[in-house]
Design an enzyme around this catalytic site. Structure first.
Site, PDB file in Angstrom:
ATOM      1  N   TRP B 354       0.812  -1.223   0.000  1.00 53.80           N
ATOM      2  CA  TRP B 354       0.000   0.000   0.000  1.00 53.80           C
ATOM      3  C   TRP B 354       0.844   1.271   0.000  1.00 53.80           C
ATOM      4  O   TRP B 354       0.314   2.369   0.087  1.00 53.80           O
ATOM      5  CB  TRP B 354      -0.941  -0.009   1.203  1.00 53.80           C
ATOM      6  CG  TRP B 354      -0.256   0.261   2.538  1.00 53.80           C
ATOM      7  CD1 TRP B 354       0.977  -0.187   2.931  1.00 53.80           C
ATOM      8  CD2 TRP B 354      -0.768   1.035   3.628  1.00 53.80           C
ATOM      9  NE1 TRP B 354       1.254   0.232   4.200  1.00 53.80           N
ATOM     10  CE2 TRP B 354       0.201   0.990   4.654  1.00 53.80           C
ATOM     11  CE3 TRP B 354      -1.953   1.745   3.841  1.00 53.80           C
ATOM     12  CZ2 TRP B 354       0.009   1.646   5.880  1.00 53.80           C
ATOM     13  CZ3 TRP B 354      -2.131   2.389   5.050  1.00 53.80           C
ATOM     14  CH2 TRP B 354      -1.163   2.341   6.056  1.00 53.80           C
ATOM     15  N   ASP B 355       2.181   1.100  -0.098  1.00 55.84           N
ATOM     16  CA  ASP B 355       3.086   2.245   0.090  1.00 55.84           C
ATOM     17  C   ASP B 355       2.839   3.396  -0.872  1.00 55.84           C
ATOM     18  O   ASP B 355       3.247   4.524  -0.612  1.00 55.84           O
ATOM     19  CB  ASP B 355       4.535   1.767  -0.032  1.00 55.84           C
ATOM     20  CG  ASP B 355       4.834   0.627   0.915  1.00 55.84           C
ATOM     21  OD1 ASP B 355       5.569   0.842   1.883  1.00 55.84           O
ATOM     22  OD2 ASP B 355       4.292  -0.479   0.714  1.00 55.84           O
ATOM     23  N   GLU B 493       0.186  -4.326  12.271  1.00 61.44           N
ATOM     24  CA  GLU B 493       0.373  -5.777  12.127  1.00 61.44           C
ATOM     25  C   GLU B 493       0.623  -6.484  13.458  1.00 61.44           C
ATOM     26  O   GLU B 493       0.817  -7.696  13.476  1.00 61.44           O
ATOM     27  CB  GLU B 493       1.502  -6.054  11.110  1.00 61.44           C
ATOM     28  CG  GLU B 493       1.108  -5.542   9.723  1.00 61.44           C
ATOM     29  CD  GLU B 493       2.094  -5.898   8.623  1.00 61.44           C
ATOM     30  OE1 GLU B 493       3.272  -6.155   8.943  1.00 61.44           O
ATOM     31  OE2 GLU B 493       1.690  -5.896   7.447  1.00 61.44           O
ATOM     32  N   LYS B 614       2.184  -1.679  16.328  1.00 62.55           N
ATOM     33  CA  LYS B 614       3.357  -1.484  15.471  1.00 62.55           C
ATOM     34  C   LYS B 614       3.259  -0.095  14.842  1.00 62.55           C
ATOM     35  O   LYS B 614       4.201   0.664  14.809  1.00 62.55           O
ATOM     36  CB  LYS B 614       3.363  -2.567  14.389  1.00 62.55           C
ATOM     37  CG  LYS B 614       4.577  -2.558  13.490  1.00 62.55           C
ATOM     38  CD  LYS B 614       4.547  -3.776  12.561  1.00 62.55           C
ATOM     39  CE  LYS B 614       5.636  -3.722  11.504  1.00 62.55           C
ATOM     40  NZ  LYS B 614       5.434  -4.759  10.471  1.00 62.55           N
ATOM     41  N   GLN B 615       2.105   0.196  14.281  1.00 65.13           N
ATOM     42  CA  GLN B 615       1.791   1.575  13.906  1.00 65.13           C
ATOM     43  C   GLN B 615       0.326   1.794  14.269  1.00 65.13           C
ATOM     44  O   GLN B 615      -0.523   0.957  13.999  1.00 65.13           O
ATOM     45  CB  GLN B 615       2.058   1.842  12.426  1.00 65.13           C
ATOM     46  CG  GLN B 615       1.363   0.892  11.462  1.00 65.13           C
ATOM     47  CD  GLN B 615       1.976   0.897  10.077  1.00 65.13           C
ATOM     48  OE1 GLN B 615       2.404  -0.133   9.568  1.00 65.13           O
ATOM     49  NE2 GLN B 615       2.040   2.050   9.463  1.00 65.13           N
TER      50      GLN B 615
END
Lengths: 796, 796
Positions: B354-355, B493, B614-615
């Protein structure tokens, strides 16, 4: 007569080749022709003259040495579906009594169907009904449905359904001495019991082509299981099975096929993706429905309706249909140009000439993104063309007369006169005007779409490099104080040198010289409309500095055009010194003198001696430019231009033209539209017959003439409606011939759709409801605004 | 420190792998890394992790059965150029005494150079100076120049210059058990005595890759003839020759290389075109000049200048540089997406995640045609995504979390925790939000460019099918009267299921739910702006009827978002029931806890139990949308939205995040920009260090993080300048952190270039002189007009 259908009600082996070409199915990605299941009787059992982009004619080894002739590549034959009674012969139209025959190309649906009732040697009477499609919405799919009805018998039949990669190129008689085998087997196999696949590789370009097929049998609406036997040979795979037929009960065999090549986007490996695609594809009915929906949408945009007789309407649709078989939305981003003969036959080997000049105006107004993509075919070959210019001692970019896969010159160096059996030097690569056509196409695309991003990234660079090339082939004649272009050929291929000269080429071909001036002016215009940043960078990259542009201005003002006989533009310098040709005598002697060049050469004479043109190329100027534009161009060059010279020139050259090109009737119809409407309308109707009646006598079966097909359509829209695009405005100035009682079409101009509806009295134009844009149009010089959804009516 | 140069003044074998990744050269078509001539000492002597588009991870047979793991494909190594004194060892950095070392990536010119002075075992002292480029203007070319100066000796040396197709994939430790060999030799040979070529084929995708090389020697400014010996082995070819060196006299060896694949446009056959290209390519100097001119033009558009310290400026340029190594104008029409790790290493095997959400905003404003092309990567996989949705029981199009060459889901089903050595189930394919990112990217491209033609042909169809998919994964909760999305993963994640559940996935991930609403609203907007004809056809083709759109409206009004703790948006339903994590304890115990998931799993625990991310994925909402937009979205859903909850949520989640993703610092810097400028600036500077300092400790050498690199650049332009595009206007609302004393950049908005120049006091914006367009911009809510060439100054 149904004006959506091309219909044949007899089987005529002598005409089958021509009819197959006219019944070619395609979707802009691949095309399919060829007869099935009578393939064994049929010399041309190849489907799909295909590899997009034109194929290199010369096969060279790695060092660039020519090792053999190469040709357009065909795909493996997927149509091959044979059947026979267990104890009988394979069905073959040549060896049965035909009781009824009907072959029908339904253009509305894009479906080719055929019904044959026949009696075999054992007095079995049967009916075979077939339908075939090449899918327009999913470009990787095609399907063939065959229904067999045993009318007076029951019994077992054997079916063979194959993918045949052992096909050769044999569609053009005079190419038969060239290498005809282009495919090497890679692998083949069976998946899930019912799918077969075949992977082959082209032996020069190393492109892998995969096909997968699934053949199913339906009886009384239900699929029935059959036991398939696998047959594999190198480059060939088939399923064979038996069905028990019951008297009067139809059985249907469906063959659904998928196609992938290693050039395709979004694939893993062509055979894998071909098999995968089949796994997720339903039956004929489902494919048929989505296929005709896509055609319905296409026709909504692309149809042009005329209330002439049904035949005119039908042929017009046939022309639109075949243009869309060759290029369509599926062609976008494929790196192809439009080959002169479509993908309908092997003639000209898929090469790209200048025909796009006659083709793009129709596409620009309906699928502009397609034209954009087709222009990228040229942009991607700009570097190769720069090299060609450098190698010929010129500057800029020299596009080849015949372009193939990597953009080098593919024009043959010799050609055969079948009449004399002699091989003659071919100088047609001297047709430098193809460069002007490319620049013209770029600019027309821009004027129609307003796509500045395209111009900034690609279009302007192409026009500049072409301008630079054309400037570099001029030479300054100090005596006359004028620039000249020496040693080229115009579009008229009857003249490739002076009769008494050994050197090929002619001097000051008027069409080339005037087009050069147009290109130089347009180059400056295109450059000036760029964003200053991009202009700076582009000029720096291609090392284009002010002195060079100044020189272009000088050429514009001092280009030479030769006149004779008080206002007649000489086709080239020295034309007036040529001998008048005995048109009447030769017509009497030969009947058809379209290929006068071959006739005279066989007599030991040459067209170069005569005032006789295959196509009168100065007429192209009246085709491409309005009287006002020509006036401006000639004024810039320092020549007086009296509009009266237009009809005078037309008369002069029409008399001296043999119409040896299918494009001639288009151009002649066009240039007469303002001065002689009945004659224009006659020529238009003659142009309509080019392919359907094979008026050149034997060229259509080698592939239809896309330029001529598209040109007829364009006469209706741009010529008779008087449609022009300049200064960011849509201009209309209709001049409708009496034969044309009605004309209805849709065009997309700068993102907005317009409906145009014309009767002999009124032109009505309706703007679509689109983002509240108030459109402006210019009718006979006056500007009008149209609100979304509104209609304006103009008296004609 | 030069802010255009990445400089290393020591040779450190332990760091060489990382530095090679940071020094990768590319041009959007291929990339090259790896050391030469010390290649024998170098484990990663592969150049060019390359095959564009991402490569399928699973190699399947024709029936779709997995047969082995497949990997990103490398090109044959073209750098391999070795030399040795006639009687000595091949030069190798590991076996000489290094007297001086300097390696320098000059980003202004796109040139990597290296100077080494060394003493060998025979006490010969020599200097080696190398320069390398991958050509930015002609994407098929690269060159390596090596100059050797024998300082205290004279003598004969042997040179070996090879093309090595026996390369394997060995760049990522944990992939080593996968199949590493992907190339099969096809042919090789020598042309014109001085050119060698190598043709190999990938063993799964059947793509042919050709390289050709010419190696020349220059002495005192003149080319000298050498006698080349040809060495050929399967998949390997080299020229070997000897030169006599004279003490203190430099000799220069130039290797110019060309690259083609069978996927390329405008070719005949890759090896033929590679050889042809070399024949017409000059020496290093000529390539160097045209290369740096192209870079000069690129930097003029793409540079962002900050008058911070030189290091900030240098890293910023490094980020822009590497983005342009991965995708550039050369990538247009290549059918590629942007792989998460560029083409800089083998990690993630070239897959597309998705970057692009973090990458396209920068490209949209400089090379919009590139974004257009990258979005087509998704359009061409729309059919595959439709199939994926159907196979999962949903409607519309389900784009995969990891996308490869043919667009199927390539996410691994197991992944390795190197800490525990255990293989664990991988549920990341449940990150359905990638679909929303694609729709967001399409819409951003449209808002920035106004490209309606793209929207009509491709963009709207993608957004509609994604909307349809997202609508189909909602379920209606009658009790609550709200729609829910169950069983998915957000970007975080660390949470892939509930701790006590066997079933993967979480319910009502806030980010996914809100994005769904945004997509549905945008889909309706996009549909309504189409031309009525196209709207009708598109709806008919994809069978989208009014009831379905009505249902979208219903979902928009009734989508569920879970809150807890008075205004805190729950990352997902049940988040509040999770255990608070002992951040301090673990930080003390492990030092670096970015990969908390691996630490806990190794302890037999799981991040799923904790309020630890994680984020923090709800922060993405504040990243993507302004406060006003969020207000509107929540209002539509029937929730009150007090802007005050933004800082409250940010505080809450920042405390509970481990920053395990390189994207976290970007998002966190962004969301703090309005409320806490110093902290935002700190995080921005931390984000800058991601790759150059390899802050994840060992991931950068497997490939840089393009998303994070691009994200830092985007913070400057869109976040700190407060740049937004909506309602066909460019909006500016700067909020400049104190650390940032100056900011200068150029953007292209809807065809027009603007210069933006910011000091702490003033924002100045200048419009380019372009077609007399009067541009409109909106500064802090008020609309202003700018005439061509004019500048407007705004107090900040």
């Amino acid at each position: 007569m149904n004006n959506w259908t091309l219909l044949y009600e007899d089987f005529d082996p002598a005409k089958e080749n021509l009819r197959e070409a006219l019944c070619t199915l395609g979707n802009g990605y691949f095309a399919t022709r060829g007869a099935a299941p009578e393939s064994e009787a049929d010399e041309i059992h190849y489907p799909g003259t295909y590899l997009a982009g034109g194929y290199n004619r010369l096969k060279t080894d790695i060092a660039g040495r020519v090792v053999e002739n190469e040709d357009l590549v065909n795909m493996p034959n997927w149509l091959l579906t044979k059947f026979r009674p267990e104890d009988g012969d394979w069905f073959n139209l040549m060896s049965v009594d035909i009781l009824f025959y009907r072959k029908e190309l339904n253009m509305k649906d894009g479906v080719l169907s055929r019904t044959v009732r026949f009696r075999d040697r054992q007095n079995r009477e049967s009916t075979l009904i077939q339908r075939r499609l090449v899918h327009m919405a999913n470009m990787h799919l095609a399907a063939l449905e065959s229904t067999i009805i045993p009318e007076n018998w029951s019994g077992r039949i054997q079916i063979l359904s194959a993918l045949d990669g052992t096909v050769i190129n044999a569609g053009v008689e005079r190419y038969r001495q060239l290498n005809s085998k282009h495919l090497e087997p890679v692998k083949s196999g069976e998946v899930n019991d019912d799918i077969i696949y075949l992977l082959v590789e082209t032996n020069q370009s190393l492109i892998c082509i995969a096909e997968a097929a699934r053949t199913c049998v339906y009886f009384e609406g239900e699929q029935i299981e059959v036991e398939r036997k696998l047959i594999e040979e190198p480059g060939y795979i088939a399923h064979e099975f038996f069905i028990d037929l019951v008297k009067n009960k139809p059985v249907t065999i469906e063959k659904v096929v998928s196609f992938y090549t290693s050039k395709d986007f979004s694939i893993s490996e062509p055979a894998l993706d071909a098999v995968e695609a089949l796994k997720h594809t339903g039956n004929f009915k489902g494919l048929f429905d989505s296929h005709i929906m896509e055609w319905d949408h296409l026709w909504d945009r692309c149809d042009i309706q005329v209330s002439d007789n049904d035949r005119t309407q039908m042929i017009l649709r046939l022309h639109i249909f075949h243009l869309l078989q060759t290029v369509s939305r599926n062609s976008i981003d494929l790196d192809i140009g439009v080959p002169a003969r479509g993908w309908h036959g092997e003639a000209y080997r898929g090469h790209i000439f200048w025909d796009e000049l006659f083709i793009f105006p129709y596409l620009n107004l309906r699928i502009p993104m397609l034209t954009r993509s087709l222009l990228l075919y040229r942009y991607r070959r700009l570097n190769r063309s720069r090299l060609a210019a450098r190698e010929s001692g010129f500057k800029g970019a020299l596009y080849p007369w015949q372009s193939g896969s990597n953009g080098r010159e593919e024009t043959q160096q010799l050609h055969l006169n079948p009449k004399s059996g002699r091989w003659l030097p071919d100088n047609t690569h001297l047709q430098r005007h193809v460069n002007a056509a490319i620049a013209y196409n770029v600019w027309q695309y821009f004027e129609t779409t307003g796509d500045l991003e395209f111009m900034a990234t690609y279009g302007t660079e192409m026009i500049l490099e072409i301008a630079r090339f054309l400037a570099s082939i001029t030479s300054y004649n100090r005596e006359l104080g004028r620039y000249e272009i020496l040693g080229v050929m115009g579009p008229d291929e009857y003249h490739d040198k002076y009769p008494d000269s050994e050197k090929p080429g002619l001097n000051n071909n008027a069409y080339t010289n005037v087009m050069t001036v147009w290109v130089l002016r347009t180059a400056i215009k295109a450059l000036n409309q760029l964003n200053p940043k991009r202009r700076h960078d582009l000029q720096e990259t291609i090392e284009l500095e002010k002195p060079e542009i100044d020189q272009w201005q000088d050429i514009i003002h001092k280009m030479r055009v030769v006149f004779h006989d008080d206002g007649i533009i000489s086709q080239f310098e020295g034309y007036n010194e040529l001998v008048e040709f005995d048109w009447e005598g030769y017509l009497k002697k030969y009947g058809n003198i379209q290929r006068l060049d071959r006739i005279l050469e066989a007599e030991g004479d040459t067209t170069n001696r005569y005032k006789a043109s295959k196509q009168a190329d100065i007429l192209m100027l009246f085709y491409l430019f309005s009287s006002e534009e020509l006036h401006e161009l000639f004024k810039e060059m320092g020549y007086d231009f009296d509009p009266q010279i237009i009809p005078k020139n037309i008369e002069y050259y029409l008399k001296r033209s043999s119409n040896g090109s299918t494009l001639s009737n288009i151009v002649h119809s066009w240039v007469l539209a303002r001065s002689d409407r009945p004659r224009s309308w006659n020529l238009f109707n003659k142009a309509l017959e080019s392919d359907i009646s094979d008026i050149q006598g034997g060229t259509t079966h080698e592939g239809i003439h896309v330029g001529a097909m598209s040109g007829t359509v364009d006469i209706l829209q741009r010529c008779y409606i008087g449609m022009e695009f300049c200064k960011e405005l849509l201009h209309l100035n209709p001049r409708i011939p009496e034969g044309l009682q009605r004309l209805m079409l849709k065009i997309k101009y700068r993102g907005n759709w317009f409906d145009i509806n014309i009767t002999p009295e009124v032109l009505a134009i309706t703007s679509s409801r689109y983002r509240d844009i108030i459109a402006k149009i210019c009718f006979r010089g006056k500007i009008y605004e149209i609100k979304p959804g509104d209609t304006l009516n103009f008296d004609i």
